[in-house]
Design an enzyme around this catalytic site. Sequence first.
Site, PDB file in Angstrom:
ATOM      1  N   ASP A 192       0.793  -1.249   0.000  1.00  0.00           N
ATOM      2  CA  ASP A 192       0.000   0.000   0.000  1.00  0.00           C
ATOM      3  C   ASP A 192       0.820   1.291   0.000  1.00  0.00           C
ATOM      4  O   ASP A 192       0.497   2.241   0.735  1.00  0.00           O
ATOM      5  CB  ASP A 192      -0.946   0.015   1.200  1.00  0.00           C
ATOM      6  CG  ASP A 192      -1.992  -1.084   1.145  1.00  0.00           C
ATOM      7  OD1 ASP A 192      -1.983  -1.872   0.188  1.00  0.00           O
ATOM      8  OD2 ASP A 192      -2.822  -1.160   2.071  1.00  0.00           O
ATOM      9  N   ASP A 246      -4.718  -0.683  -1.812  1.00  0.00           N
ATOM     10  CA  ASP A 246      -6.101  -0.514  -1.396  1.00  0.00           C
ATOM     11  C   ASP A 246      -6.855  -0.047  -2.635  1.00  0.00           C
ATOM     12  O   ASP A 246      -6.383   0.864  -3.349  1.00  0.00           O
ATOM     13  CB  ASP A 246      -6.189   0.554  -0.294  1.00  0.00           C
ATOM     14  CG  ASP A 246      -6.481  -0.031   1.069  1.00  0.00           C
ATOM     15  OD1 ASP A 246      -6.415  -1.260   1.228  1.00  0.00           O
ATOM     16  OD2 ASP A 246      -6.767   0.756   1.987  1.00  0.00           O
ATOM     17  N   HIS A 264     -10.659   0.673  -3.200  1.00  0.00           N
ATOM     18  CA  HIS A 264     -12.013   0.694  -2.667  1.00  0.00           C
ATOM     19  C   HIS A 264     -13.039   1.153  -3.703  1.00  0.00           C
ATOM     20  O   HIS A 264     -12.859   2.191  -4.343  1.00  0.00           O
ATOM     21  CB  HIS A 264     -12.085   1.606  -1.450  1.00  0.00           C
ATOM     22  CG  HIS A 264     -11.250   1.137  -0.296  1.00  0.00           C
ATOM     23  ND1 HIS A 264     -11.309  -0.148   0.185  1.00  0.00           N
ATOM     24  CD2 HIS A 264     -10.321   1.789   0.466  1.00  0.00           C
ATOM     25  CE1 HIS A 264     -10.463  -0.272   1.201  1.00  0.00           C
ATOM     26  NE2 HIS A 264      -9.852   0.891   1.383  1.00  0.00           N
ATOM     27  N   HIS A 316     -16.320   0.874   6.281  1.00  0.00           N
ATOM     28  CA  HIS A 316     -14.896   1.196   6.310  1.00  0.00           C
ATOM     29  C   HIS A 316     -14.685   2.694   6.091  1.00  0.00           C
ATOM     30  O   HIS A 316     -13.748   3.274   6.634  1.00  0.00           O
ATOM     31  CB  HIS A 316     -14.182   0.380   5.233  1.00  0.00           C
ATOM     32  CG  HIS A 316     -12.694   0.483   5.259  1.00  0.00           C
ATOM     33  ND1 HIS A 316     -11.930   0.124   6.350  1.00  0.00           N
ATOM     34  CD2 HIS A 316     -11.805   0.887   4.300  1.00  0.00           C
ATOM     35  CE1 HIS A 316     -10.648   0.308   6.077  1.00  0.00           C
ATOM     36  NE2 HIS A 316     -10.548   0.769   4.843  1.00  0.00           N
ATOM     37  N   HIS A 335     -10.578   7.027   1.171  1.00  0.00           N
ATOM     38  CA  HIS A 335      -9.192   6.933   0.716  1.00  0.00           C
ATOM     39  C   HIS A 335      -9.075   5.840  -0.334  1.00  0.00           C
ATOM     40  O   HIS A 335      -9.870   4.911  -0.365  1.00  0.00           O
ATOM     41  CB  HIS A 335      -8.253   6.631   1.895  1.00  0.00           C
ATOM     42  CG  HIS A 335      -8.554   5.313   2.567  1.00  0.00           C
ATOM     43  ND1 HIS A 335      -9.513   5.193   3.548  1.00  0.00           N
ATOM     44  CD2 HIS A 335      -8.050   4.069   2.374  1.00  0.00           C
ATOM     45  CE1 HIS A 335      -9.584   3.919   3.940  1.00  0.00           C
ATOM     46  NE2 HIS A 335      -8.701   3.219   3.238  1.00  0.00           N
ATOM     47  N   LYS A 362      -7.023  -4.843  -3.078  1.00  0.00           N
ATOM     48  CA  LYS A 362      -7.830  -5.346  -1.966  1.00  0.00           C
ATOM     49  C   LYS A 362      -8.834  -4.301  -1.498  1.00  0.00           C
ATOM     50  O   LYS A 362      -8.634  -3.107  -1.699  1.00  0.00           O
ATOM     51  CB  LYS A 362      -6.934  -5.766  -0.803  1.00  0.00           C
ATOM     52  CG  LYS A 362      -6.029  -4.674  -0.259  1.00  0.00           C
ATOM     53  CD  LYS A 362      -5.048  -5.222   0.768  1.00  0.00           C
ATOM     54  CE  LYS A 362      -4.078  -4.164   1.277  1.00  0.00           C
ATOM     55  NZ  LYS A 362      -4.694  -3.095   2.045  1.00  0.00           N
ATOM     56  N   CYS A 416      -1.857  -2.447   7.841  1.00  0.00           N
ATOM     57  CA  CYS A 416      -1.772  -3.385   6.718  1.00  0.00           C
ATOM     58  C   CYS A 416      -0.463  -4.173   6.683  1.00  0.00           C
ATOM     59  O   CYS A 416      -0.460  -5.333   6.276  1.00  0.00           O
ATOM     60  CB  CYS A 416      -1.996  -2.636   5.410  1.00  0.00           C
ATOM     61  SG  CYS A 416      -3.694  -1.984   5.277  1.00  0.00           S
TER      62      CYS A 416
END
Length: 210
Positions: free
Chosen positions: A9, A51, A53, A59, A73, A98, A166
Amino acid sequence: MSRALIIVDVQNDFCEGGSLAVEGGAAVAGAISEYLDAHHNEFDYVAATQDWHIDPGSHFSEEPDFKDSWPRHCVAGTRGAELHPDLDTEYIDAYFRKGQFAAAYSAFEGLLAPEDAVPTGERQAGGMPGPADGTGAEEEAVGLDDWLQSHDVEDVVVVGIATDYCVKATALDAVQAGYGVTVVRSLTAGIGEDLEDAVAEMELGGVDFA
């Protein structure tokens, strides 16, 4: 036996100027690049996570507690989800994305992005990311553990952001999956005030530090 480096990340939103910036994130991006220049021949494979999303539910929060909920984010396809420009991608063999529809801290929750997917996360015209963004049909999904096993990896080195979230989750999951695990502390950046507790938890869980 193979050895892999997992870069967790190192994205714009987690570095200075991002929506969930971690102090020292940009410096870690540059340091990882220097480390790879000097040590890439010590690794058979290099993987990086993002990440990514789309709609991660609770979250994201307008009133985050910065433990289970966070400001928006790394939204898929945005600049914040791009890898930081100081992270040299020359040696990266695969990208794992992810957290599309739920919180995901560990790299082992990520799915392999297609080879033609750009790590900078350019969204195709027409709205939400599709299969080219690593969100294709479930039967096509390849997780990090499957990918590592397919390349006979037995030992992993974990670096990236954030040490106490993470990176920690990735390292502990790697131990549980049966890998030898080392975290390079100087190549991580953390969020909270309890970084030593996170390090102690990892050590207790079987993670080595370098």
